[in-house]
Scaffold this motif. Structure first.
Motif, PDB file in Angstrom:
ATOM      1  N   ALA A 150      20.373 -38.194  -4.821  1.00  0.00           N
ATOM      2  CA  ALA A 150      19.747 -37.820  -3.071  1.00  0.00           C
ATOM      3  C   ALA A 150      20.090 -36.484  -2.198  1.00  0.00           C
ATOM      4  CB  ALA A 150      20.779 -39.052  -1.987  1.00  0.00           C
ATOM      5  N   VAL A 151      19.694 -35.537  -1.416  1.00  0.00           N
ATOM      6  CA  VAL A 151      19.497 -34.904  -1.588  1.00  0.00           C
ATOM      7  C   VAL A 151      19.387 -34.314  -0.022  1.00  0.00           C
ATOM      8  CG1 VAL A 151      17.932 -33.659  -2.960  1.00  0.00           C
ATOM      9  CG2 VAL A 151      16.750 -33.833  -0.451  1.00  0.00           C
ATOM     10  N   GLY A 152      21.005 -33.190   0.543  1.00  0.00           N
ATOM     11  CA  GLY A 152      20.506 -32.932   1.857  1.00  0.00           C
ATOM     12  C   GLY A 152      21.110 -31.222   2.539  1.00  0.00           C
ATOM     13  N   ALA A 153      21.653 -30.933   3.476  1.00  0.00           N
ATOM     14  CA  ALA A 153      21.512 -29.095   3.638  1.00  0.00           C
ATOM     15  C   ALA A 153      23.119 -28.970   3.284  1.00  0.00           C
ATOM     16  CB  ALA A 153      20.830 -29.254   5.459  1.00  0.00           C
ATOM     17  N   GLY A 154      22.617 -29.037   1.654  1.00  0.00           N
ATOM     18  CA  GLY A 154      24.295 -28.500   1.348  1.00  0.00           C
ATOM     19  C   GLY A 154      24.824 -29.483   0.823  1.00  0.00           C
ATOM     20  N   SER A 155      25.925 -29.515   0.039  1.00  0.00           N
ATOM     21  CA  SER A 155      26.565 -30.424  -0.171  1.00  0.00           C
ATOM     22  C   SER A 155      27.733 -31.018   0.783  1.00  0.00           C
ATOM     23  CB  SER A 155      27.527 -30.450  -1.405  1.00  0.00           C
ATOM     24  OG  SER A 155      28.383 -28.777  -1.361  1.00  0.00           O
ATOM     25  N   VAL A 156      28.276 -29.754   1.553  1.00  0.00           N
ATOM     26  CA  VAL A 156      28.831 -30.680   2.971  1.00  0.00           C
ATOM     27  C   VAL A 156      27.631 -31.547   3.602  1.00  0.00           C
ATOM     28  CG1 VAL A 156      28.253 -28.917   4.617  1.00  0.00           C
ATOM     29  CG2 VAL A 156      29.831 -30.131   4.868  1.00  0.00           C
TER      30      VAL A 156
ATOM     31  N   HIS B 207      27.113 -32.190  -5.601  1.00  0.00           N
ATOM     32  CA  HIS B 207      26.638 -30.252  -6.210  1.00  0.00           C
ATOM     33  C   HIS B 207      25.857 -29.949  -5.132  1.00  0.00           C
ATOM     34  CE1 HIS B 207      27.113 -31.187 -11.104  1.00  0.00           C
ATOM     35  NE2 HIS B 207      28.042 -31.619 -10.438  1.00  0.00           N
ATOM     36  N   THR B 208      26.411 -28.515  -5.380  1.00  0.00           N
ATOM     37  CA  THR B 208      25.067 -27.670  -3.978  1.00  0.00           C
ATOM     38  C   THR B 208      24.912 -26.306  -5.093  1.00  0.00           C
ATOM     39  OG1 THR B 208      26.241 -26.119  -2.260  1.00  0.00           O
ATOM     40  CG2 THR B 208      27.855 -26.201  -4.070  1.00  0.00           C
ATOM     41  N   PHE B 209      23.604 -25.970  -4.584  1.00  0.00           N
ATOM     42  CA  PHE B 209      22.921 -24.996  -4.507  1.00  0.00           C
ATOM     43  C   PHE B 209      23.698 -23.388  -3.958  1.00  0.00           C
ATOM     44  CE2 PHE B 209      20.271 -27.759  -6.301  1.00  0.00           C
ATOM     45  CZ  PHE B 209      19.800 -27.414  -7.353  1.00  0.00           C
ATOM     46  N   SER B 210      24.874 -23.503  -3.098  1.00  0.00           N
ATOM     47  CA  SER B 210      24.803 -22.838  -2.965  1.00  0.00           C
ATOM     48  C   SER B 210      25.763 -21.745  -3.083  1.00  0.00           C
ATOM     49  CB  SER B 210      25.646 -22.981  -1.178  1.00  0.00           C
ATOM     50  OG  SER B 210      25.413 -24.036  -0.905  1.00  0.00           O
ATOM     51  N   LYS B 211      26.500 -21.692  -3.968  1.00  0.00           N
ATOM     52  CA  LYS B 211      27.647 -21.035  -5.052  1.00  0.00           C
ATOM     53  C   LYS B 211      27.274 -20.903  -5.991  1.00  0.00           C
ATOM     54  CE  LYS B 211      30.669 -23.091  -1.452  1.00  0.00           C
ATOM     55  NZ  LYS B 211      30.690 -22.494  -0.976  1.00  0.00           N
ATOM     56  N   ALA B 212      27.573 -21.546  -6.975  1.00  0.00           N
ATOM     57  CA  ALA B 212      26.237 -19.739  -8.370  1.00  0.00           C
ATOM     58  C   ALA B 212      24.828 -20.011  -7.979  1.00  0.00           C
ATOM     59  CB  ALA B 212      26.733 -21.028  -9.721  1.00  0.00           C
ATOM     60  N   TYR B 213      24.642 -20.696  -7.485  1.00  0.00           N
ATOM     61  CA  TYR B 213      23.106 -20.304  -7.604  1.00  0.00           C
ATOM     62  C   TYR B 213      22.439 -19.654  -6.513  1.00  0.00           C
ATOM     63  CZ  TYR B 213      22.417 -24.508 -10.218  1.00  0.00           C
ATOM     64  OH  TYR B 213      22.236 -25.756 -11.781  1.00  0.00           O
ATOM     65  N   GLY B 214      23.928 -19.008  -5.576  1.00  0.00           N
ATOM     66  CA  GLY B 214      23.111 -18.420  -4.598  1.00  0.00           C
ATOM     67  C   GLY B 214      22.655 -18.654  -3.313  1.00  0.00           C
ATOM     68  N   LEU B 215      22.374 -20.286  -3.243  1.00  0.00           N
ATOM     69  CA  LEU B 215      20.723 -20.366  -2.542  1.00  0.00           C
ATOM     70  C   LEU B 215      21.762 -20.644  -0.714  1.00  0.00           C
ATOM     71  CD1 LEU B 215      18.824 -22.096  -4.530  1.00  0.00           C
ATOM     72  CD2 LEU B 215      18.503 -20.163  -3.663  1.00  0.00           C
TER      73      LEU B 215
END
Length: 353
Positions: free
Chosen positions: A77-83, A211-219
């Motif tokens: 399931a996805v969302g606008a950031g892991s938060v 998990h998030t794409f915000s940190k290591a992936y820089g998104l």
């Protein structure tokens, strides 16, 4: 005056890491490097169709995540950031009269999200060395507990949870209580003894992983994160999610990032090396810094937190101060980290006692 929920009126406001013109920003755990060209090109290509709604089911990115972790798309399931996905998990599991257990201090949004859902936050103090006190967290579980949040590595302290510790904890958790392993910083975690959330998901029916794409992936600016959970849980997350909450730009950029993981890992290794350098230099200066597994370092500064925060700001360095607990410093580029180390060098360190 119009009527509003009293509980919402009393909520603290989540505070974003500050940014001051001319200062270096090490307050938000952001990736200091620009997007990879291959990812940026995908975003540019997608920008030509922003008049259209995104795929609300996020079918393509869910399939790609499922392939990456060898799970089924129905378990993603996805969302606008892991938060935002954490908010889905809490909203789907807990409501009025229910409880959500988490360590404290940990991610600042946890108690806010729990109260928004109408549930009761149960914050369990960290150990003396700023780690999750899992035995105390297990003891805090009651008949009202619906969900437990385990942040590994923990934000803001950087401490990890070992496989053996989490295994022992899971034995004490009722099988109908969902345990969420929040791995927002997993890519920076180089401890071979650390618990692997996906492994625990495979072994325990009541585990979900964030998990998030915000940190290591820089998104971070595009806002996309995801949960891997049992199909029943993942289905419920999609039911409580904001419709069209993840943009098409974010979905396509996430796919491109997964395709470029090897290249992105080179940047991660630079940040991990810089984390080690910052830790070593801070210790040389006399600061009692624990090992961190995130893209940040943590200094427990106690009553001197505000004083030290001001001193850094006077040198145009913005870190993240937490009340009278401590200061978290994000790992930036080598040049940014040099600025921070130069700024803190004249400050008298906190005693390790």
């Amino acid at each position: 005056m119009v009527k509003q929920r009293e509980r919402v009126e009393q909520l603290p406001t989540y505070i974003q890491g500050k940014s001051i013109p001319g200062a270096i920003k090490l307050s938000s755990n952001e990736n200091p490097y620009p997007p990879l060209e291959s990812v940026a090109q995908v975003v540019r290509d997608q920008a030509g169709s922003i008049q259209l709604y995104p795929d609300m089911g996020a079918v393509a990115i869910r399939a790609r995540i499922a392939e990456r972790f060898e799970v089924r798309p129905e378990e993603v399931a996805v969302g606008a950031g892991s938060v935002e996905v954490a908010n889905q998990l809490i909203s789907a599991a807990a409501g009025e009269g229910d409880e959500v257990v988490f360590a404290w201090r940990s991610f600042e949004a946890y108690p806010i999200l729990v109260q928004i859902a109408g549930a009761t936050p149960v914050a369990v103090p960290l150990t003396a060395d700023d780690r999750h006190d899992l035995p105390a967290m297990a003891a805090a579980i009651t008949e009202r507990t619906r969900l437990v949040l385990v942040c590994n590595p923990n934000n803001p302290t950087g401490a990890g949870v070992s496989t053996a510790e989490l295994d022992e904890f899971m034995k004490a958790v009722p099988s109908d209580v969902l345990v969420v392993v929040d791995e927002a910083y997993v890519h920076f975690n180089n401890d071979p003894e650390s618990a692997d959330g996906i492994d625990f998901f495979r072994r325990y029916e009541n585990v979900a992983v964030l998990h998030t794409f915000s940190k290591a992936y820089g998104l971070a600016g595009l806002r996309i994160g995801y949960a891997i959970a049992r199909e029943q849980v993942a289905d419920n997350l999609r039911k409580v999610a904001v419709p069209f909450g993840v943009s098409a730009l974010a979905q396509q950029a996430a796919i491109a990032s997964l395709d470029a993981e090897a290249e992105l890992d080179e940047r991660v290794q630079v940040l991990v090396a810089e984390r080690a350098r910052m830790t070593e230099e801070l210790r040389r200066l006399g600061w009692p810094v624990l090992d961190s597994l995130g893209n940040f370092v943590w200094i427990r500064t106690g009553e001197r937190t505000s004083e030290i925060d001001v001193a850094l700001r006077e040198s145009a360095v913005i870190a993240r101060a937490y009340g009278t607990d401590g200061i978290r410093i994000s790992v930036g580029s080598p040049e940014m980290n040099d600025r921070f180390l130069a700024a803190i060098a004249p400050v008298a360190p906190i005693s390790a006692d």
